[in-house]
Design a protein around this motif. Structure first.
Motif, PDB file in Angstrom:
ATOM      1  N   ARG A  92       0.876  -1.175   0.092  1.00 17.00           N
ATOM      2  CA  ARG A  92      -0.050  -0.104   0.045  1.00 17.00           C
ATOM      3  C   ARG A  92       0.829   1.229   0.012  1.00 17.00           C
ATOM      4  NH1 ARG A  92      -5.717  -0.768   2.123  1.00 17.00           N
ATOM      5  NH2 ARG A  92      -5.709  -3.116   2.712  1.00 17.00           N
ATOM      6  N   SER A  94       1.179   4.023  -3.080  1.00 21.51           N
ATOM      7  CA  SER A  94       0.687   5.370  -2.968  1.00 21.51           C
ATOM      8  C   SER A  94       1.874   6.367  -3.118  1.00 21.51           C
ATOM      9  CB  SER A  94       0.245   5.594  -1.684  1.00 21.51           C
ATOM     10  OG  SER A  94       1.238   5.319  -0.574  1.00 21.51           O
ATOM     11  N   LEU A 105      -6.841  -0.518  -4.849  1.00 15.53           N
ATOM     12  CA  LEU A 105      -5.866   0.540  -4.513  1.00 15.53           C
ATOM     13  C   LEU A 105      -5.883   1.182  -6.034  1.00 15.53           C
ATOM     14  CD1 LEU A 105      -3.372  -1.002  -2.580  1.00 15.53           C
ATOM     15  CD2 LEU A 105      -5.091   0.253  -1.820  1.00 15.53           C
ATOM     16  N   ARG A 117      -3.749   6.164  -6.820  1.00 11.61           N
ATOM     17  CA  ARG A 117      -2.387   6.305  -6.579  1.00 11.61           C
ATOM     18  C   ARG A 117      -1.696   7.548  -6.498  1.00 11.61           C
ATOM     19  NH1 ARG A 117       0.703   2.371 -10.379  1.00 11.61           N
ATOM     20  NH2 ARG A 117       2.590   3.226  -9.372  1.00 11.61           N
TER      21      ARG A 117
END
Length: 172
Positions: A12, A16, A45, A48
């Motif tokens: 994660r 990001s 996700l 980004r």
């Protein structure tokens, strides 16, 4: 390889930060790029962080200038228009006919021999075996000129059958 909580958190964080799936896979170790992409999709996700801000697009000043550009572009080069009606989605239609370029040998190099019009049973080891016409028709025959020691064809038909590689590439 199992996705532990620590590895998911690292995924994660790296995602990001804007790292690519290949870079994340290399840092995590033991996973492929496709495994990282799959896990990112399962974790949803999709948004980004970006490493650099995307440049903003400026609007066009006026519609008159863009109309002039499109007219100039259309007049300068022929372009193709793809039609997507029914099963013809992959069929391409061209607005202008393409110019075909052929390589022509100089006239003095071309000597067409007069065929002896031999039948199959009349051929020998030294006659040209170049077929002329449709094999299913009555008028079908072979060249029959002297083939010599060089191969199955006379000099003229050998030039046609055995072209140098440079000429074959040029013809394409």
């Amino acid at each position: 390889m199992n996705w532990t909580d620590e590895r998911v958190e690292l995924l994660r964080k790296l995602w990001s930060e804007g790292l690519s799936a290949s870079q994340i896979a290399a840092q995590l170790g033991g996973v492929s790029r496709n495994a990282v992409i799959g896990k990112v999709h399962r974790l949803k996700l999709s948004s980004r962080g970006r490493a650099a801000a995307a440049p903003t697009r400026t609007k066009k000043a006026s519609q008159g200038a863009s109309a002039t550009k499109s007219v100039v572009r259309a007049a300068s080069a022929p372009r193709h228009v793809t039609a997507s009606i029914g099963a013809t989605a992959l069929q391409t239609q061209f607005e202008a006919e393409p110019v075909a370029r052929q390589y022509l040998r100089p006239v003095e190099d071309v000597v067409v021999p007069i065929s002896r019009r031999l039948q199959l049973v009349q051929l020998t080891e030294r006659t040209c075996k170049w077929p002329n016409g449709d094999p299913l028709s009555e008028d079908f025959h072979f060249c029959g000129n002297d083939a010599g020691e060089s191969g199955p064809y006379c000099t003229y038909h050998s030039r046609i059958a055995f072209q140098p590689a440079a000429e074959r590439r040029r013809a394409r």
